[in-house]
Design a protein around this motif. Sequence first.
Motif, PDB file in Angstrom:
ATOM      1  N   LYS A   1       0.837  -1.506   0.170  1.00  0.00           N
ATOM      2  CA  LYS A   1       0.079  -0.125  -0.011  1.00  0.00           C
ATOM      3  C   LYS A   1       0.838   1.239  -0.035  1.00  0.00           C
ATOM      4  N   ILE A   2       1.858   1.317   0.854  1.00  0.00           N
ATOM      5  CA  ILE A   2       2.781   2.506   0.917  1.00  0.00           C
ATOM      6  C   ILE A   2       3.471   2.590  -0.269  1.00  0.00           C
ATOM      7  N   GLU A   3       3.995   1.358  -1.102  1.00  0.00           N
ATOM      8  CA  GLU A   3       4.672   1.538  -2.504  1.00  0.00           C
ATOM      9  C   GLU A   3       3.822   2.074  -3.524  1.00  0.00           C
ATOM     10  N   ARG A   4       2.373   1.609  -3.442  1.00  0.00           N
ATOM     11  CA  ARG A   4       1.321   1.992  -4.698  1.00  0.00           C
ATOM     12  C   ARG A   4       1.093   3.459  -4.176  1.00  0.00           C
ATOM     13  N   ASN A   5       0.985   3.985  -3.024  1.00  0.00           N
ATOM     14  CA  ASN A   5       0.795   5.472  -2.874  1.00  0.00           C
ATOM     15  C   ASN A   5       2.079   6.403  -3.236  1.00  0.00           C
ATOM     16  N   LEU A   6       3.056   5.608  -3.099  1.00  0.00           N
ATOM     17  CA  LEU A   6       4.413   6.822  -3.269  1.00  0.00           C
ATOM     18  C   LEU A   6       4.740   6.560  -4.716  1.00  0.00           C
ATOM     19  N   LYS A   7       4.501   5.459  -5.442  1.00  0.00           N
ATOM     20  CA  LYS A   7       5.123   5.414  -6.651  1.00  0.00           C
ATOM     21  C   LYS A   7       4.116   4.958  -7.819  1.00  0.00           C
ATOM     22  N   GLY A   8       2.835   4.717  -7.329  1.00  0.00           N
ATOM     23  CA  GLY A   8       1.945   4.341  -8.296  1.00  0.00           C
ATOM     24  C   GLY A   8       2.017   3.095  -8.979  1.00  0.00           C
ATOM     25  N   LYS A   9       2.737   2.204  -8.458  1.00  0.00           N
ATOM     26  CA  LYS A   9       3.119   1.089  -8.880  1.00  0.00           C
ATOM     27  C   LYS A   9       1.934  -0.131  -8.780  1.00  0.00           C
ATOM     28  N   ASN A  10       2.055  -1.088  -9.617  1.00  0.00           N
ATOM     29  CA  ASN A  10       0.944  -2.168  -9.392  1.00  0.00           C
ATOM     30  C   ASN A  10       0.957  -2.991  -8.111  1.00  0.00           C
ATOM     31  N   GLU A  11       0.118  -2.862  -7.264  1.00  0.00           N
ATOM     32  CA  GLU A  11       0.009  -3.226  -5.802  1.00  0.00           C
ATOM     33  C   GLU A  11       0.044  -5.065  -6.072  1.00  0.00           C
ATOM     34  N   ARG A  12      -0.403  -5.489  -7.268  1.00  0.00           N
ATOM     35  CA  ARG A  12      -0.438  -7.069  -7.604  1.00  0.00           C
ATOM     36  C   ARG A  12       0.747  -7.636  -7.256  1.00  0.00           C
ATOM     37  N   ASN A  13       1.781  -7.102  -8.077  1.00  0.00           N
ATOM     38  CA  ASN A  13       3.134  -7.449  -8.000  1.00  0.00           C
ATOM     39  C   ASN A  13       3.975  -7.633  -6.715  1.00  0.00           C
ATOM     40  N   THR A  14       3.522  -6.480  -6.048  1.00  0.00           N
ATOM     41  CA  THR A  14       4.225  -6.431  -4.827  1.00  0.00           C
ATOM     42  C   THR A  14       3.614  -7.506  -3.823  1.00  0.00           C
ATOM     43  N   ALA A  15       2.247  -7.590  -3.938  1.00  0.00           N
ATOM     44  CA  ALA A  15       1.626  -8.797  -3.220  1.00  0.00           C
ATOM     45  C   ALA A  15       2.145  -9.830  -3.427  1.00  0.00           C
ATOM     46  N   THR A  16       2.259 -10.353  -4.609  1.00  0.00           N
ATOM     47  CA  THR A  16       2.856 -11.607  -5.189  1.00  0.00           C
ATOM     48  C   THR A  16       4.264 -11.821  -4.532  1.00  0.00           C
ATOM     49  N   LEU A  17       5.008 -10.682  -4.463  1.00  0.00           N
ATOM     50  CA  LEU A  17       6.405 -10.938  -3.664  1.00  0.00           C
ATOM     51  C   LEU A  17       6.274 -11.171  -2.268  1.00  0.00           C
ATOM     52  N   GLY A  18       5.436 -10.341  -1.598  1.00  0.00           N
ATOM     53  CA  GLY A  18       4.807 -10.475  -0.249  1.00  0.00           C
ATOM     54  C   GLY A  18       4.505 -12.091   0.251  1.00  0.00           C
ATOM     55  N   THR A  19       3.655 -12.514  -0.714  1.00  0.00           N
ATOM     56  CA  THR A  19       3.266 -14.030  -0.446  1.00  0.00           C
ATOM     57  C   THR A  19       4.600 -14.923  -0.719  1.00  0.00           C
ATOM     58  N   GLU A  20       5.331 -14.702  -1.663  1.00  0.00           N
ATOM     59  CA  GLU A  20       6.707 -15.487  -1.668  1.00  0.00           C
ATOM     60  C   GLU A  20       7.368 -15.211  -0.576  1.00  0.00           C
ATOM     61  N   MET A  21       7.401 -14.071   0.087  1.00  0.00           N
ATOM     62  CA  MET A  21       8.422 -13.635   1.500  1.00  0.00           C
ATOM     63  C   MET A  21       7.741 -14.627   2.456  1.00  0.00           C
ATOM     64  N   ILE A  22       6.205 -14.558   2.752  1.00  0.00           N
ATOM     65  CA  ILE A  22       5.785 -14.986   3.721  1.00  0.00           C
ATOM     66  C   ILE A  22       6.017 -16.653   3.783  1.00  0.00           C
ATOM     67  N   THR A  23       5.865 -16.966   2.766  1.00  0.00           N
ATOM     68  CA  THR A  23       5.944 -18.661   2.384  1.00  0.00           C
ATOM     69  C   THR A  23       7.411 -18.858   2.761  1.00  0.00           C
ATOM     70  N   THR A  24       8.288 -18.081   2.416  1.00  0.00           N
ATOM     71  CA  THR A  24       9.689 -18.383   2.515  1.00  0.00           C
ATOM     72  C   THR A  24       9.897 -18.377   4.027  1.00  0.00           C
ATOM     73  N   LEU A  25       9.536 -17.177   4.682  1.00  0.00           N
ATOM     74  CA  LEU A  25       9.587 -17.054   6.201  1.00  0.00           C
ATOM     75  C   LEU A  25       9.042 -18.252   6.926  1.00  0.00           C
ATOM     76  N   PHE A  26       7.836 -18.736   6.576  1.00  0.00           N
ATOM     77  CA  PHE A  26       7.104 -19.679   7.105  1.00  0.00           C
ATOM     78  C   PHE A  26       7.977 -20.940   7.214  1.00  0.00           C
ATOM     79  N   MET A  27       8.598 -21.280   5.961  1.00  0.00           N
ATOM     80  CA  MET A  27       9.270 -22.595   5.872  1.00  0.00           C
ATOM     81  C   MET A  27      10.678 -22.464   6.830  1.00  0.00           C
ATOM     82  N   ILE A  28      11.091 -21.303   6.781  1.00  0.00           N
ATOM     83  CA  ILE A  28      12.468 -20.949   7.862  1.00  0.00           C
ATOM     84  C   ILE A  28      11.699 -21.254   9.525  1.00  0.00           C
ATOM     85  N   GLU A  29      10.723 -20.595   9.534  1.00  0.00           N
ATOM     86  CA  GLU A  29      10.136 -20.523  11.005  1.00  0.00           C
ATOM     87  C   GLU A  29       9.978 -22.018  11.423  1.00  0.00           C
ATOM     88  N   VAL A  30       9.406 -22.953  10.419  1.00  0.00           N
ATOM     89  CA  VAL A  30       8.943 -24.167  11.033  1.00  0.00           C
ATOM     90  C   VAL A  30      10.255 -24.897  10.929  1.00  0.00           C
TER      91      VAL A  30
END
Length: 154
Positions: free
Chosen positions: A72-101
Amino acid sequence: MKKVNLFIPVLWLGAVIYLTDVYGNIPSQIGTHYGAHGMPDQYGAKSSLWSLPLIFMLIWTIITIMVRYLPKIERNLKGKNERNTATLGTEMITTLFMIEVGVWLLFVTNVYYLSHGKSYLPPYLLTAVLIVLLVYIIGLFLKRLIRTRNLKRD
């Protein structure tokens, strides 16, 4: 993603409850770092066991907040596509989940062995966790490579 965010705190809370239950059986000096053969090469006080769950819960909280609000911050600052950032966020959460487990599994195994008077961490366990993470990261890399090539064709 909400279920994953609920799963990690429950997992670590379970580890803390288990540690609380067996804490009296753990020797005052414990292995704090383990070598390739599963034997400790550094030692410290058993109170250091409390730090790992707290550190990993703090990391999980920070990453979860970042993934939630950065698009949301990136979209507001740069006008970028939030969907691409959300995909990266999902990959990041999944990676962190695997590390945490993986870290949780190593932690609980370590506490189990310590509560039985052994300062040992099975080397195959760390190897398995690292292999799973490596395969996942290679898969992410290949997925991005394929996605990039498909975008260039279009």
